[in-house]
Design a protein around this motif. Sequence first.
Motif, mmCIF file in Angstrom:
data_model
loop_
_atom_site.group_PDB
_atom_site.id
_atom_site.type_symbol
_atom_site.label_atom_id
_atom_site.label_comp_id
_atom_site.label_asym_id
_atom_site.label_seq_id
_atom_site.Cartn_x
_atom_site.Cartn_y
_atom_site.Cartn_z
ATOM 1 N N VAL A 112 -17.105 67.342 48.095
ATOM 2 C CA VAL A 112 -16.624 65.898 48.187
ATOM 3 C C VAL A 112 -15.506 65.651 49.126
ATOM 4 N N VAL A 158 -19.081 59.769 45.842
ATOM 5 C CA VAL A 158 -18.722 60.688 44.873
ATOM 6 C C VAL A 158 -19.950 61.506 44.065
ATOM 7 N N GLU A 197 -11.918 54.358 47.152
ATOM 8 C CA GLU A 197 -12.830 55.116 46.619
ATOM 9 C C GLU A 197 -13.174 54.364 45.242
ATOM 10 N N CYS A 242 -11.361 62.679 47.162
ATOM 11 C CA CYS A 242 -11.696 61.999 48.388
ATOM 12 C C CYS A 242 -10.278 61.459 48.805
ATOM 13 N N ASN A 251 -17.206 65.512 52.127
ATOM 14 C CA ASN A 251 -17.959 63.978 52.371
ATOM 15 C C ASN A 251 -16.897 62.991 52.619
ATOM 16 N N TYR A 307 -17.472 71.865 44.094
ATOM 17 C CA TYR A 307 -17.614 70.428 44.047
ATOM 18 C C TYR A 307 -16.385 69.804 44.785
ATOM 19 N N ALA A 339 -13.418 63.595 41.871
ATOM 20 C CA ALA A 339 -13.833 62.877 43.030
ATOM 21 C C ALA A 339 -12.705 61.982 43.519
ATOM 22 N N CYS A 366 -22.073 62.816 46.117
ATOM 23 C CA CYS A 366 -22.392 63.807 47.353
ATOM 24 C C CYS A 366 -23.836 63.657 47.393
#
Length: 562
Positions: free
Chosen positions: A162, A399, A181, A200, A165, A158, A196, A401
């Motif tokens: 993320v 977050v 975010e 991020c 992303n 993850y 996240a 995705c």
Amino acid sequence: MREMTESNGPVGVGEGGGMPGPTNPMVTPLLTDLYQFTMAYAYWKAGKHSERAVFDLYFRRNPFGGEYTVFAGLEECIRFIANFKFGEDEISFVRQILPPSCEDGFYDYLRGVDCSDVEIYAIPEGTVVFPRVPLMRVEGPIAIVQLLETPILNLVNYASLVTTNASRHRSVAGKSKLLLEFGLRRAQGPDGGIGASKYCYMGGFDATSNVAAGKVFGIPLRGTHSHAYVSSYMSVDEILDKSLRSSDGSSTCDDFVSIVQEWLSRIQGSNSLHGAFGETNQSELAAFTSYALAFPTNFLALVDTYDVMRSGVPNFCAVALALNDLGYKAIGIRLDSGDLAYLSCESRKFFKCIEEEFGIPGFGKTNITASNNLNEETLDALNKQGHELDAFGIGTYLVTCYAQAALGCVFKLVEINNQPRIKLSEDVSKVSIPCKKRCYRLYGKEGFALLDIMTGENESPPKVGERILCRHPFNESKRAYVVPQRVDDLLKCYWPGKSGKEREELPPLKEVRTRCIKQLEQVRPDHMRRLNPTPYKVSVSMELYNFIHFLWLNEAPVGELQ
Ligand SMILES: Nc1ncnc2c1ncn2[C@@H]1O[C@H](COP(=O)(O)OP(=O)(O)OP(=O)(O)O)[C@@H](O)[C@H]1O
Ligand SMILES: O=P(O)(O)OC[C@H]1O[C@H](OP(=O)(O)OP(=O)(O)O)[C@H](O)[C@@H]1O
Ligand SMILES: O=C(O)c1cccnc1
Ligand SMILES: [Mg+2]
């Protein structure tokens, strides 16, 4: 339960491996799949548990239809393995879940298990990476490394997804935009939310609304206010303390509300804005005024509760101009619905009119933030239409995705007791690349990376200025000679075990973020573009190519046709 651990500074060696545990206290040796324990028992029962195994962690396809990925999650993995130790309660739980026939000696073995004999080599966190190249190589006693498979994959999958992303959102938004975010409320639980925010930020966001992430990781915190705040006000009469000190503290205005109302009348009667709007919503004006009284230096208003152009923007301007009288500069507005391109352009025009009509330098540049189900596509669409937005608050799609459920990193055995191993598959992309390998990134004349190449552990490394044949691992016809201008050895030693090697430092999050942003700027633009990006080449040396195919033929049974 352990508390969430804070990780601002670099992590150093100290007692017990010297590192704080993973950020999330749920990350313990039990955070693994049952089959890791059953295999560990079977290895132990067969006397095989200490055999030296080498596993590669890699993914097979880039996410989001792109041609690159950002590697993240390494620090959490190292924190995990540095503190890997079974507690008595954990051992008794394992005893409960395994069949009663399992021998006691196994639990004595588990009691002594740690990662002091495990070695971890990894690509630095925040590096741009590509399919099939090991992001991590984990070596050690097979039973222990097997137990590490699931938690390490969990910590990397993850995180890398993320981060990638976030980097894609940054790439579409452009360098100059502020990216916030806002995903905590929509994230997959508390860990999804905190993870996240961390990743991020690593992938290029500027700040988060998540207060816990601000505390734990030192990420800048930013925020505005919600519709509830605006609609909670009924009228300006609710504002009891109307006084506001000027920004230099030299005077106090006793009735800030009146100044706001005067400004609203002036805007309503102004030449350039005459007829642009009539009566604005007075309860919204009350909410904005009240917020400005609470935060005169940080006034940002959510302007879409009633009507952006007929109420929110004029009301914001009235309050901002009243603040300006007292020496404060309002920050701006947030748009959370409607056509964000159109509304941003209209708002900008309004601000420019105010600047000109009332001679307020810089008012035309007042910040406009947008939110509301934003994602890569909407950012791209906004760019194509033309907009006046300065900042984006992005939550759900970022977050969760939404565009790609998982990265699909795998952890495959590539060597045991110095014997290379291969996993075959009908699907060639799923055939594993055997051997303990070295991985290099070769750069060309223009400074961009040309390709990655994997070699056997004992092959001599590619050298600057020396021609090397790079082969596609499975497609015989795909090969290229490369004369590298620069060679990066990708795998560094992050956990030396008993090897005596020097341990690579884990840099603070902010440094990893800087590395990530720099890396992304150095990838050739055609690998980065959103539509039909060019695949980056991942290759193997001639020697490794030959060995893969030798092993493949050796392990694959020959079919018999009847
Ligand atoms: N100019 C634009 N071009 C493309 N997409 C846009 C543009 N402006 C807004 N959007 C997106 O269109 C979608 C609009 O969603 P929706 O219709 O649910 O919201 P809304 O009706 O504007 O707001 P709400 O329902 O919160 O009042 C959002 O995902 C938003 O990000
Ligand atoms: O849209 P996202 O990318 O997830 O960003 C976060 C959203 O969270 C808030 O909405 P809120 O929770 O008030 O709900 P809403 O969807 O009704 O606006 C905020 O106003 C954003 O719209
Ligand atoms: O601060 C904000 O504006 C915010 C925070 C979280 C979600 N939506 C908006
Ligand atoms: Mg919303």
